[in-house]
Design a protein around this motif. Structure first.
Motif, PDB file in Angstrom:
ATOM      1  N   VAL A  31     -20.075  58.383  12.051  1.00  0.00           N
ATOM      2  CA  VAL A  31     -19.953  58.521  13.506  1.00  0.00           C
ATOM      3  C   VAL A  31     -19.282  59.861  13.822  1.00  0.00           C
ATOM      4  O   VAL A  31     -19.660  60.548  14.765  1.00  0.00           O
ATOM      5  CB  VAL A  31     -19.173  57.344  14.127  1.00  0.00           C
ATOM      6  N   SER A  32     -18.326  60.257  12.999  1.00  0.00           N
ATOM      7  CA  SER A  32     -17.594  61.494  13.239  1.00  0.00           C
ATOM      8  C   SER A  32     -18.375  62.741  12.839  1.00  0.00           C
ATOM      9  O   SER A  32     -18.547  63.647  13.646  1.00  0.00           O
ATOM     10  CB  SER A  32     -16.269  61.453  12.477  1.00  0.00           C
ATOM     11  N   GLU A  33     -18.828  62.817  11.602  1.00  0.00           N
ATOM     12  CA  GLU A  33     -19.393  64.054  11.065  1.00  0.00           C
ATOM     13  C   GLU A  33     -20.769  63.897  10.427  1.00  0.00           C
ATOM     14  O   GLU A  33     -21.234  64.813   9.759  1.00  0.00           O
ATOM     15  CB  GLU A  33     -18.443  64.630  10.001  1.00  0.00           C
ATOM     16  N   GLY A  34     -21.399  62.751  10.609  1.00  0.00           N
ATOM     17  CA  GLY A  34     -22.692  62.538   9.983  1.00  0.00           C
ATOM     18  C   GLY A  34     -23.825  62.613  10.990  1.00  0.00           C
ATOM     19  O   GLY A  34     -23.603  62.743  12.184  1.00  0.00           O
ATOM     20  N   TRP A  35     -25.028  62.531  10.487  1.00  0.00           N
ATOM     21  CA  TRP A  35     -26.199  62.483  11.349  1.00  0.00           C
ATOM     22  C   TRP A  35     -27.270  61.645  10.684  1.00  0.00           C
ATOM     23  O   TRP A  35     -27.353  61.562   9.466  1.00  0.00           O
ATOM     24  CB  TRP A  35     -26.715  63.890  11.662  1.00  0.00           C
ATOM     25  N   ILE A  36     -28.062  60.990  11.510  1.00  0.00           N
ATOM     26  CA  ILE A  36     -29.186  60.193  11.026  1.00  0.00           C
ATOM     27  C   ILE A  36     -30.383  60.556  11.886  1.00  0.00           C
ATOM     28  O   ILE A  36     -30.387  60.334  13.090  1.00  0.00           O
ATOM     29  CB  ILE A  36     -28.903  58.676  11.125  1.00  0.00           C
ATOM     30  N   GLY A  37     -31.360  61.168  11.261  1.00  0.00           N
ATOM     31  CA  GLY A  37     -32.570  61.559  11.960  1.00  0.00           C
ATOM     32  C   GLY A  37     -33.703  60.609  11.614  1.00  0.00           C
ATOM     33  O   GLY A  37     -33.528  59.628  10.897  1.00  0.00           O
ATOM     34  N   ALA A  38     -34.869  60.931  12.120  1.00  0.00           N
ATOM     35  CA  ALA A  38     -36.037  60.097  11.855  1.00  0.00           C
ATOM     36  C   ALA A  38     -36.414  60.121  10.378  1.00  0.00           C
ATOM     37  O   ALA A  38     -36.874  59.124   9.839  1.00  0.00           O
ATOM     38  CB  ALA A  38     -37.210  60.562  12.705  1.00  0.00           C
ATOM     39  N   ALA A  41     -30.988  62.207   6.698  1.00  0.00           N
ATOM     40  CA  ALA A  41     -29.631  61.898   7.157  1.00  0.00           C
ATOM     41  C   ALA A  41     -28.664  62.742   6.336  1.00  0.00           C
ATOM     42  O   ALA A  41     -29.038  63.308   5.304  1.00  0.00           O
ATOM     43  CB  ALA A  41     -29.326  60.412   6.974  1.00  0.00           C
ATOM     44  N   GLY A  42     -27.442  62.837   6.806  1.00  0.00           N
ATOM     45  CA  GLY A  42     -26.474  63.612   6.052  1.00  0.00           C
ATOM     46  C   GLY A  42     -25.074  63.534   6.617  1.00  0.00           C
ATOM     47  O   GLY A  42     -24.827  62.931   7.665  1.00  0.00           O
ATOM     48  N   PHE A  43     -24.174  64.167   5.891  1.00  0.00           N
ATOM     49  CA  PHE A  43     -22.760  64.190   6.256  1.00  0.00           C
ATOM     50  C   PHE A  43     -22.184  65.515   5.776  1.00  0.00           C
ATOM     51  O   PHE A  43     -22.447  65.934   4.654  1.00  0.00           O
ATOM     52  CB  PHE A  43     -22.034  63.016   5.585  1.00  0.00           C
ATOM     53  N   ASP A  44     -21.412  66.194   6.619  1.00  0.00           N
ATOM     54  CA  ASP A  44     -20.758  67.456   6.273  1.00  0.00           C
ATOM     55  C   ASP A  44     -19.255  67.306   6.406  1.00  0.00           C
ATOM     56  O   ASP A  44     -18.773  66.666   7.347  1.00  0.00           O
ATOM     57  CB  ASP A  44     -21.184  68.578   7.229  1.00  0.00           C
ATOM     58  N   ASN A  45     -18.520  67.963   5.493  1.00  0.00           N
ATOM     59  CA  ASN A  45     -17.068  67.984   5.611  1.00  0.00           C
ATOM     60  C   ASN A  45     -16.517  69.101   4.750  1.00  0.00           C
ATOM     61  O   ASN A  45     -17.071  69.408   3.699  1.00  0.00           O
ATOM     62  CB  ASN A  45     -16.477  66.638   5.197  1.00  0.00           C
ATOM     63  N   CYS A  46     -15.401  69.684   5.180  1.00  0.00           N
ATOM     64  CA  CYS A  46     -14.789  70.775   4.420  1.00  0.00           C
ATOM     65  C   CYS A  46     -13.707  70.274   3.465  1.00  0.00           C
ATOM     66  O   CYS A  46     -13.235  71.033   2.621  1.00  0.00           O
ATOM     67  CB  CYS A  46     -14.228  71.833   5.360  1.00  0.00           C
ATOM     68  N   ASP A  47     -13.315  69.030   3.579  1.00  0.00           N
ATOM     69  CA  ASP A  47     -12.266  68.458   2.726  1.00  0.00           C
ATOM     70  C   ASP A  47     -12.928  67.748   1.540  1.00  0.00           C
ATOM     71  O   ASP A  47     -13.517  66.682   1.701  1.00  0.00           O
ATOM     72  CB  ASP A  47     -11.429  67.489   3.564  1.00  0.00           C
ATOM     73  N   LYS A  48     -12.837  68.341   0.360  1.00  0.00           N
ATOM     74  CA  LYS A  48     -13.534  67.815  -0.818  1.00  0.00           C
ATOM     75  C   LYS A  48     -13.093  66.399  -1.178  1.00  0.00           C
ATOM     76  O   LYS A  48     -13.921  65.550  -1.516  1.00  0.00           O
ATOM     77  CB  LYS A  48     -13.297  68.760  -2.009  1.00  0.00           C
ATOM     78  N   ALA A  49     -11.792  66.113  -1.099  1.00  0.00           N
ATOM     79  CA  ALA A  49     -11.302  64.776  -1.458  1.00  0.00           C
ATOM     80  C   ALA A  49     -11.881  63.714  -0.518  1.00  0.00           C
ATOM     81  O   ALA A  49     -12.354  62.668  -0.974  1.00  0.00           O
ATOM     82  CB  ALA A  49      -9.780  64.737  -1.437  1.00  0.00           C
ATOM     83  N   PHE A  50     -11.857  63.971   0.780  1.00  0.00           N
ATOM     84  CA  PHE A  50     -12.426  63.029   1.743  1.00  0.00           C
ATOM     85  C   PHE A  50     -13.930  62.912   1.528  1.00  0.00           C
ATOM     86  O   PHE A  50     -14.497  61.819   1.536  1.00  0.00           O
ATOM     87  CB  PHE A  50     -12.095  63.462   3.173  1.00  0.00           C
ATOM     88  N   ALA A 125     -11.218  57.041   9.109  1.00  0.00           N
ATOM     89  CA  ALA A 125     -12.359  57.861   8.704  1.00  0.00           C
ATOM     90  C   ALA A 125     -12.943  58.628   9.884  1.00  0.00           C
ATOM     91  O   ALA A 125     -13.420  59.750   9.721  1.00  0.00           O
ATOM     92  CB  ALA A 125     -13.429  56.986   8.053  1.00  0.00           C
ATOM     93  N   LEU A 126     -12.902  58.039  11.060  1.00  0.00           N
ATOM     94  CA  LEU A 126     -13.417  58.698  12.250  1.00  0.00           C
ATOM     95  C   LEU A 126     -12.639  59.966  12.557  1.00  0.00           C
ATOM     96  O   LEU A 126     -13.203  60.997  12.894  1.00  0.00           O
ATOM     97  CB  LEU A 126     -13.345  57.733  13.448  1.00  0.00           C
ATOM     98  N   PHE A 127     -11.313  59.900  12.412  1.00  0.00           N
ATOM     99  CA  PHE A 127     -10.470  61.046  12.760  1.00  0.00           C
ATOM    100  C   PHE A 127     -10.107  61.920  11.579  1.00  0.00           C
ATOM    101  O   PHE A 127      -9.662  63.042  11.766  1.00  0.00           O
ATOM    102  CB  PHE A 127      -9.196  60.575  13.465  1.00  0.00           C
TER     103      PHE A 127
END
Length: 159
Positions: A31-38, A41-50, A125-127
């Motif tokens: 919900v925070s940093e992901g996306w789901i397309g037709a 899908a994917g997720f991006d983040n700069c924090d490797k541990a998270f 996880a959202l924040f």
């Protein structure tokens, strides 16, 4: 805009299964940093541990083929989880998010119906991506509450 902080003893929280913890983490992250397309899908983040925790949760809850890349986006180094076939995502708990632009995302009904522990993990996880901490521990209290509230309010005001 408002921020809610829970400053209470958690001893009376119901225990939840590891799979539920992973679901809550995955839903909050997407919900925070992901996306789901037709199709993808994917997720991006700069924090490797998270990011690693999200990938672990993805493998346990959704599974299926995926790819991880370390790349630059707008000059910023990020980790990217790429899912080329979104059908498995749509058939999982992540399917409750639906295919939506960032502004159209909503909190899945599963979160609203869940207990306090599930909601807490979802909100962490959202924040979490907005704090860029180097450690994510389910159930831990990281940092000073007043400082986190100030940062949350600033993020709400300034996007």
């Amino acid at each position: 805009d408002r921020v809610l902080l829970a400053r209470m003893d958690r001893d009376d929280e119901d225990w939840i299964w590891l799979r539920e913890e992973r679901e809550a983490l995955l839903l909050g992250a997407f919900v925070s940093e992901g996306w789901i397309g037709a199709w993808q899908a994917g997720f991006d983040n700069c924090d490797k541990a998270f990011f690693d925790h999200v990938c672990e949760a993805y493998d346990a809850v959704v599974g299926g083929p995926r790819r991880v890349r370390h790349t630059l986006i707008s000059g910023r180094a990020i980790w990217r989880l790429e899912i080329r076939d979104a059908e498995g995502v749509r058939n999982s708990v992540l399917g409750e998010i639906g295919i939506a632009a960032s502004r159209e995302k909503r909190i899945p009904e599963r979160v609203w119906r869940s207990g306090r522990a599930y909601k807490r993990i979802f909100l962490q996880a959202l924040f979490e991506p907005h704090f860029a901490t180097d450690v994510f521990r389910v159930g831990s209290r990281v940092g000073d509450h007043a400082e986190r509230a100030r940062i949350q309010q600033n993020n709400v005001r300034h996007g």
